[in-house]
Enzyme design. Structure first.
Site, PDB file in Angstrom:
ATOM      1  N   ILE A 310     102.143  23.607   2.092  1.00 17.08           N
ATOM      2  CA  ILE A 310     102.701  22.433   2.772  1.00 17.08           C
ATOM      3  C   ILE A 310     101.622  21.767   3.621  1.00 17.08           C
ATOM      4  O   ILE A 310     101.456  20.539   3.606  1.00 17.08           O
ATOM      5  CB  ILE A 310     103.900  22.833   3.651  1.00 17.08           C
ATOM      6  N   GLN A 313      99.116  19.882   1.491  1.00 17.44           N
ATOM      7  CA  GLN A 313      99.689  18.616   1.031  1.00 17.44           C
ATOM      8  C   GLN A 313      99.699  17.589   2.157  1.00 17.44           C
ATOM      9  O   GLN A 313      99.450  16.397   1.938  1.00 17.44           O
ATOM     10  CB  GLN A 313     101.113  18.844   0.511  1.00 17.44           C
ATOM     11  N   GLU A 314      99.963  18.040   3.368  1.00 15.91           N
ATOM     12  CA  GLU A 314     100.041  17.125   4.509  1.00 15.91           C
ATOM     13  C   GLU A 314      98.662  16.622   4.947  1.00 15.91           C
ATOM     14  O   GLU A 314      98.487  15.429   5.192  1.00 15.91           O
ATOM     15  CB  GLU A 314     100.716  17.837   5.693  1.00 15.91           C
ATOM     16  N   SER A 315      97.696  17.525   5.076  1.00 21.66           N
ATOM     17  CA  SER A 315      96.439  17.156   5.737  1.00 21.66           C
ATOM     18  C   SER A 315      95.173  17.631   5.033  1.00 21.66           C
ATOM     19  O   SER A 315      94.078  17.371   5.539  1.00 21.66           O
ATOM     20  CB  SER A 315      96.429  17.752   7.148  1.00 21.66           C
ATOM     21  N   TYR A 440     105.987  14.743  -3.179  1.00 17.28           N
ATOM     22  CA  TYR A 440     105.627  15.657  -2.091  1.00 17.28           C
ATOM     23  C   TYR A 440     106.045  17.088  -2.427  1.00 17.28           C
ATOM     24  O   TYR A 440     105.238  18.022  -2.349  1.00 17.28           O
ATOM     25  CB  TYR A 440     106.317  15.175  -0.818  1.00 17.28           C
TER      26      TYR A 440
END
Length: 514
Positions: A310, A313-315, A440
């Site tokens: 996660i 994927q975010e940063s 996402y």
């Protein structure tokens, strides 16, 4: 890569034909001696399979696999225990049936006219194509016309041999190949990666999963069209086991559990991105070790590797990451969310990971209890990305369009509709970037698969290295440099991780046991 197609119409027709053939023997206990009675008297269902991410694998002591989970459910259905035997290749699987050592083969085997002459197929539950693969950077064949036995190696018992023989007789007279009797498909794929082999052939789903850990593997061409996958049992006059299988698959198809298992193992999509996967695995080597303790510390209700996926994927694991909308940090939290969680610095790695984990736990707690346990995380991630209210809208839209709001397979198909006016104008919370939420969740699932497989591969190779150190005496640098493949060169192959057994490169005499 061709997308995976679960052709339920084709599978349904084949299943009906199977049912017609079995109809006279549907009453399982009509005979004094039958397969079901023998299994229940023994109290054990014996299933032979192959070790692979899709069929059966053991990670940290826990068993996984589409075929494993289905076999476990079938054993429960019969009221017996499950015994799994892992074989190296397909030929050994069918030997187990021939020798009476297995009741069923559950190993992603395709339905083939040659096989059904000697073995009883069960219901078909998904489909694959057979593909020829090569290593990125090497010559890519565009046709089988140029492939010969010095280049193409097949695992023993592989169904594609029948297809290759037909193609040789009808289209490609110069086509040739060899069969390695000692190696399974997974080993041959690894040897293509390492450069030891030019080409091999495997099924499209196995290749898709393999590429998540070994992005150097590439598809050259499709050798076959889609082929249904099934289980196999012995072929004889007693069809009680086949009848039980048919009844079992019908029941799990009707109650939705088959769709949930297929979603778990096949629903992540197969749009492979070589550059993205390679970049991710490099980050696993170079960035993750520093963050891993924090992910393990704060991933209380979920697998730490999922939390890490996660965050990537975010940063992309950049603690200073900032988006145009103002979200920041490893978990890309909004200012309001951070304040509600008591965080003072979103760019602090520990605060961001702890806050993101708690926020995800909040989303998990809100997911309706009617959603199956193993699918709750996907609903929570969609809510994490686009907001819980819009996730409720997606469920509502699923109901309106005659889908199951508790099925992630059904709900995710409706997510892109949340950005289309004919749909969002009739929903409670209006417009949402549902297509982004869909991507996402799918990306996180792919990263998780890559991370789990990659770390498992490294653990396996570290264990091999330790065994090697125990089996062989220390090798001096002078001796090592005499070998054609020095150790440092070996360790630098394939993006910094091993792709085949270290024992292949060492020839010193083994220590004598004392």
């Amino acid at each position: 890569m061709k997308k995976l197609k679960i052709n339920y119409l084709f599978i349904g027709i084949l299943t009906l034909l199977l049912a017609a053939a079995l109809w006279p023997s549907i009453p399982w206990f009509g005979k004094t001696e039958n397969h079901i009675a023998a299994i229940q008297a023994r109290g054990v269902l014996r299933v032979s399979t192959i070790d692979s991410p899709l069929t059966y694998s053991v990670i940290n002591g826990k068993k996984y696999g589409l075929d494993y989970e289905l076999a476990q459910q079938f054993a429960n259905y019969l009221g017996v225990k499950l015994k799994v035997t892992v074989r190296q290749n397909i030929s050994q699987l069918f030997d187990d049936l021939d020798n009476g050592n297995a009741d069923l083969l559950a190993a992603g085997l395709v339905y083939d006219s040659a096989r059904v002459k000697n073995y009883q197929p069960g219901p078909m539950y998904y489909s694959v194509s057979q593909q020829l693969v090569y290593r990125v950077g090497q010559y890519r064949p565009r046709s089988l016309a140029t492939v010969n036995e010095n280049q193409l190696t097949i695992a023993p018992g592989h169904v594609v041999v029948n297809d290759l023989q037909r193609l040789k007789e009808t289209k490609f007279p110069d086509l040739s190949w060899k069969v390695d009797d000692k190696k399974g498909s997974t080993t041959l794929l690894e040897e293509v990666i390492s450069g030891k082999l030019d080409y091999t052939i495997a099924d499209s789903v196995a290749i898709s999963l393999f590429q998540r850990v070994h992005p150097e593997l590439a598809v050259a061409l499709d050798v076959t069209d889609e082929q249904p996958v099934t289980w196999f049992s012995r072929l004889d006059d007693d069809n009680t086991l086949s009848a039980a299988l048919l009844d079992f698959f019908n029941s799990i198809n009707e109650d939705g559990s088959l769709a949930r298992i297929e979603e778990k193992y096949l629903g992540h999509g197969d749009d492979f991105d070589y550059v993205d996967t390679r970049s991710f695995l490099r980050a696993v080597d170079n960035v993750l070790p520093e963050l891993e303790p924090l992910f393990k510390k704060y991933a209380k209700e979920i697998d730490w590797r999922l939390l890490a996926a996660i965050s990537y994927q975010e940063s992309h694991w950049d603690p200073l990451a900032t988006s145009s909308t103002g979200v920041r940090g490893l978990m890309m939290l909004t200012k309001n969310t951070a304040q509600s969680l008591g965080l003072t610095d979103r760019t602090d790695a520990e605060q961001s990971i702890s806050g993101g984990a708690r926020y995800l736990e909040d989303m998990m707690a809100k997911v309706p209890e009617t959603v199956p346990e193993d699918e709750r995380i996907w609903f929570a991630l969609a809510a994490y990305n686009m907001g819980y209210a819009h996730m409720l809208d997606a469920r509502s839209l699923t109901v309106k369009t005659k889908g199951n709001p508790d099925s992630w397979t059904d709900v995710k198909q409706r997510l892109p509709l949340l950005s289309q006016k004919p749909y969002y104008s009739k929903l409670t919370y209006g417009y949402a970037r549902g297509h982004e939420a869909y991507a996402y969740v799918e990306n996180i699932r792919k990263y998780q698969i890559s991370l789990v497989g990659y770390l498992q591969e490294k653990e396996k190779q570290e264990a091999e290295a330790m065994k090697l150190a125990q089996d062989y005496p220390a090798v001096s640098p002078e001796e090592l440099n005499k070998t054609p493949f020095p150790l440092l060169s070996f360790l630098s192959q394939s993006s910094g991780y091993l792709t085949h057994s270290p024992s292949l490169l060492f020839t010193p005499q083994k220590k004598e046991e004392k």
